[in-house]
Design a protein around this motif. Structure first.
Motif, PDB file in Angstrom:
ATOM      1  N   UNK A  25     -26.575 -22.545  -0.426  1.00  6.95           N
ATOM      2  CA  UNK A  25     -26.478 -21.319   0.150  1.00  6.95           C
ATOM      3  C   UNK A  25     -25.758 -20.432  -0.480  1.00  6.95           C
ATOM      4  N   UNK A  26     -24.489 -20.907  -0.854  1.00  7.69           N
ATOM      5  CA  UNK A  26     -23.695 -20.120  -1.703  1.00  7.69           C
ATOM      6  C   UNK A  26     -24.022 -19.572  -2.907  1.00  7.69           C
ATOM      7  N   UNK A  27     -24.910 -20.635  -3.611  1.00  4.46           N
ATOM      8  CA  UNK A  27     -25.253 -20.240  -5.125  1.00  4.46           C
ATOM      9  C   UNK A  27     -26.554 -19.300  -4.761  1.00  4.46           C
ATOM     10  N   UNK A  28     -27.504 -19.532  -3.903  1.00  2.00           N
ATOM     11  CA  UNK A  28     -28.393 -18.729  -3.583  1.00  2.00           C
ATOM     12  C   UNK A  28     -28.172 -17.081  -3.324  1.00  2.00           C
ATOM     13  N   UNK A  29     -27.269 -17.285  -2.522  1.00  2.00           N
ATOM     14  CA  UNK A  29     -26.619 -15.646  -2.054  1.00  2.00           C
ATOM     15  C   UNK A  29     -25.972 -15.005  -3.133  1.00  2.00           C
ATOM     16  N   UNK A  30     -25.226 -15.903  -3.932  1.00  2.00           N
ATOM     17  CA  UNK A  30     -24.773 -15.372  -5.302  1.00  2.00           C
ATOM     18  C   UNK A  30     -25.638 -14.888  -6.273  1.00  2.00           C
ATOM     19  N   UNK A  31     -26.861 -15.531  -6.277  1.00  2.00           N
ATOM     20  CA  UNK A  31     -27.923 -15.157  -7.227  1.00  2.00           C
ATOM     21  C   UNK A  31     -28.713 -14.079  -6.810  1.00  2.00           C
TER      22      UNK A  31
END
Length: 180
Positions: A25-31
């Motif tokens: 989730x952190x990676x997807x929100x960052x993207x």
């Protein structure tokens, strides 16, 4: 779409038990936020002190092994600082103050707005203990949750998101900060 004047970054924590999807989730929100032109910093808590950024065979590893208290590696596009000391979450947030968003994975006891990852019914008990919970991100449909305990419904006060709808979660976060 980045900041035009100095406004403190929006800080959001992504918390939950192990293997609930926090890093994903952190990676997807960052993207998603980065594609909107926003500068995003990510802080990940490693509660077991297992992480290793400088690997054997690299100069930074050799300097660290030689006893350096801090090793800084810089290029035209990146800077990495490895310090042999603890840093408080507050100090790191101050250091990253010039970003638009700071996503914190972990540090569940810190008092910032939280997205709580729920993979199993028993993970709901965490909601009673945490401060600043603004939403649940769950692997389970909300209507499938079976609450046990004192009859208090911790879900009544928070927004429910599916773990499979990261774009909707990011849009919800952007709308939430623009409204407040």
């Amino acid at each position: 779409m980045g900041k035009t004047s100095h406004v403190p970054p929006y800080i959001v924590q992504i918390v939950g038990y192990k293997n609930t999807g926090k890093s994903t989730l952190t990676a997807e929100l960052t993207r998603y936020l980065s594609l909107k032109g926003l500068r995003v910093a990510v802080i990940k808590h490693d509660g077991h002190d297992h992480f290793q950024m400088d690997h054997e065979g690299t100069d930074s590893y050799r300097f660290n092994q030689a006893g350096a208290s801090a090793v800084v590696v810089m290029s035209d596009k990146r800077t990495a600082i490895i310090e042999q000391q603890a840093t408080t979450l507050e100090n790191m947030l101050n250091h990253l103050n010039h970003y638009d968003w700071i996503l914190i994975e972990g540090y569940k006891w810190a008092n910032y707005p939280k997205l709580v990852m729920i993979r199993e019914d028993q993970h709901l008990a965490m909601l009673e203990k945490l401060h600043g919970v603004m939403a649940v991100v769950s692997w389970l449909p909300k209507d499938s949750i079976h609450l046990v305990g004192n009859g208090h419904d911790p879900l009544k006060e928070v927004v429910w998101h599916s773990v499979h709808e990261t774009g909707l979660i990011a849009e919800w976060l952007l709308k939430r900060v623009n409204v407040n």
